[in-house]
Structures are given as C-alpha cells and as structure tokens.
Design a protein around this motif. Structure first.
Motif, short mmCIF file in Angstrom:
data_model
loop_
_atom_site.label_atom_id
_atom_site.label_comp_id
_atom_site.label_asym_id
_atom_site.label_seq_id
_atom_site.Cartn_x
_atom_site.Cartn_y
_atom_site.Cartn_z
N ASP A 29 0.52 -1.03 -0.23
CA ASP A 29 0.43 0.17 -0.10
C ASP A 29 0.61 1.22 -0.13
OD1 ASP A 29 -2.52 -1.20 0.06
OD2 ASP A 29 -2.68 -1.13 2.17
N GLN A 30 1.92 0.97 0.54
CA GLN A 30 3.48 2.43 0.80
C GLN A 30 4.56 1.85 0.97
OE1 GLN A 30 1.90 4.38 4.14
NE2 GLN A 30 2.09 3.04 5.68
N VAL A 31 4.97 2.54 0.35
CA VAL A 31 6.86 2.03 0.24
C VAL A 31 7.93 3.19 0.67
CG1 VAL A 31 7.13 0.30 -1.30
CG2 VAL A 31 6.88 2.49 -1.19
N HIS A 32 8.11 2.76 2.17
CA HIS A 32 9.67 3.82 2.37
C HIS A 32 10.85 3.78 2.15
CE1 HIS A 32 12.15 4.16 6.67
NE2 HIS A 32 12.00 5.59 5.72
N ILE A 33 10.55 5.25 1.68
CA ILE A 33 11.69 5.06 0.68
C ILE A 33 12.76 6.05 1.37
CG2 ILE A 33 12.70 7.10 -1.23
CD1 ILE A 33 10.46 4.91 -2.46
N ASP A 34 14.31 6.03 1.31
CA ASP A 34 15.75 6.38 2.45
C ASP A 34 16.05 6.35 1.60
OD1 ASP A 34 16.23 6.89 4.73
OD2 ASP A 34 16.15 4.76 5.39
N THR A 35 17.42 7.45 1.76
CA THR A 35 18.64 7.54 1.21
C THR A 35 20.05 6.99 1.78
OG1 THR A 35 20.12 9.14 0.55
CG2 THR A 35 19.14 9.65 2.46
N HIS A 36 21.64 6.54 1.52
CA HIS A 36 22.33 5.62 2.26
C HIS A 36 23.59 6.82 1.70
CE1 HIS A 36 22.47 4.24 -1.78
NE2 HIS A 36 24.23 4.86 -1.85
N GLU A 37 23.06 8.14 2.01
CA GLU A 37 23.93 8.91 1.97
C GLU A 37 23.83 10.31 2.43
OE1 GLU A 37 26.83 8.88 -0.55
OE2 GLU A 37 26.02 7.01 -1.70
N PRO A 38 24.79 11.34 3.16
CA PRO A 38 24.49 12.19 3.98
C PRO A 38 23.92 13.63 3.75
CG PRO A 38 26.70 11.99 3.58
CD PRO A 38 26.28 11.20 2.75
N ASP A 39 24.18 13.68 2.19
CA ASP A 39 23.78 14.27 1.78
C ASP A 39 23.36 14.22 -0.52
OD1 ASP A 39 23.22 16.36 0.50
OD2 ASP A 39 24.99 18.39 -0.02
N PRO A 40 22.16 13.56 -0.30
CA PRO A 40 22.40 13.17 -1.54
C PRO A 40 21.94 13.89 -2.48
CG PRO A 40 19.74 12.87 -0.40
CD PRO A 40 21.09 13.12 0.27
N SER A 41 22.60 13.86 -3.91
CA SER A 41 22.37 14.42 -5.16
C SER A 41 21.70 13.67 -6.43
CB SER A 41 23.75 15.02 -4.90
OG SER A 41 24.88 14.42 -5.92
N VAL A 42 22.20 11.97 -6.60
CA VAL A 42 21.39 11.98 -8.05
C VAL A 42 20.80 11.26 -7.65
CG1 VAL A 42 23.67 12.75 -9.29
CG2 VAL A 42 23.35 10.26 -7.76
N LYS A 43 19.80 10.25 -8.44
CA LYS A 43 18.80 9.18 -7.54
C LYS A 43 19.26 8.24 -7.15
CE LYS A 43 18.39 7.56 -12.80
NZ LYS A 43 17.58 7.35 -13.93
N GLU A 44 21.16 7.36 -7.46
CA GLU A 44 21.23 6.51 -7.41
C GLU A 44 21.57 6.47 -5.75
OE1 GLU A 44 22.21 7.78 -10.22
OE2 GLU A 44 21.90 6.75 -11.29
N CYS A 45 21.49 8.22 -5.50
CA CYS A 45 21.68 7.98 -3.53
C CYS A 45 20.21 7.19 -2.73
CB CYS A 45 21.99 9.61 -3.45
SG CYS A 45 23.31 10.08 -3.88
N VAL A 46 19.02 6.99 -3.62
CA VAL A 46 18.05 7.04 -3.22
C VAL A 46 18.18 5.32 -3.06
CG1 VAL A 46 15.56 7.89 -2.85
CG2 VAL A 46 16.93 9.08 -3.12
N ASP A 47 17.09 4.80 -2.27
CA ASP A 47 17.12 3.47 -2.22
C ASP A 47 14.90 3.72 -1.27
OD1 ASP A 47 19.72 2.82 -2.03
OD2 ASP A 47 19.80 4.31 0.01
N CYS A 48 14.37 2.20 -2.08
CA CYS A 48 13.51 1.84 -0.77
C CYS A 48 13.68 0.83 0.07
CB CYS A 48 12.92 0.93 -2.33
SG CYS A 48 11.54 0.78 -1.06
N ALA A 49 13.89 1.16 1.09
CA ALA A 49 13.38 0.93 2.43
C ALA A 49 12.84 -0.63 2.87
CB ALA A 49 13.80 1.60 3.72
N SER A 50 11.65 -0.88 2.01
CA SER A 50 10.73 -1.67 2.08
C SER A 50 10.96 -2.88 1.27
CB SER A 50 9.68 -1.00 1.76
OG SER A 50 9.01 -0.09 2.14
N PHE A 51 12.18 -2.98 1.06
CA PHE A 51 12.87 -4.20 0.14
C PHE A 51 13.22 -4.88 1.12
CE2 PHE A 51 16.99 -6.43 -1.63
CZ PHE A 51 15.87 -7.24 -2.91
#
Ligand code: SF4
Length: 58
Positions: A29-51
């Motif tokens: 129904d919903q997903v949690h989107i997160d980042t593994h970077e301190p200052d994300p700048s490109v889409k590769e910095c962003v992750d689906c934490a519901s994986f």
C-alpha cells in the motif's frame, strides 16, 4: 502475500518479495524511501527501504 499491484508504485525490482514482477509493480500500500548518503544529489543515492530479498520471480 498480497499479489494485487499498487498502480501508484511502478517498480522493476523483481528480486524484491513485494514486487509483482509479471507487471512491474509493487504490491504494498505504501513504501518507505530512504537514502544511504549524508547529502543525496542523484537518484542513485536513494533507496527503497521496504525492499525484501526473495529467491525468485513469481
Ligand atoms: S518494496 Fe520497494 S523494491 Fe520492493 S517492489 Fe515495492 S517499491 Fe519495489
């Protein structure tokens, strides 16, 4: 597992247990989107934490 797709969440990560890989959509129904970077700048910095890993595409 609930196999109904969420038409608002298109996802091609077939290795995820929540993915309806026959149609490339998430089934949650919903997903949690997160980042593994301190200052994300490109889409590769962003992750689906519901994986969640699964063994194969069903
Ligand atoms: S939980 Fe995240 S990675 Fe898994 S199918 Fe849904 S959107 Fe894709």
């Amino acid at each position: 597992m609930d196999e109904r797709k969420n038409p608002s969440i298109h996802c091609t990560v077939g290795q995820c247990a929540h993915n309806l890989c026959s149609e490339n959509y998430c089934t949650l129904d919903q997903v949690h989107i997160d980042t593994h970077e301190p200052d994300p700048s490109v889409k590769e910095c962003v992750d689906c934490a519901s994986f969640m890993k699964r063994t194969g595409c069903q």
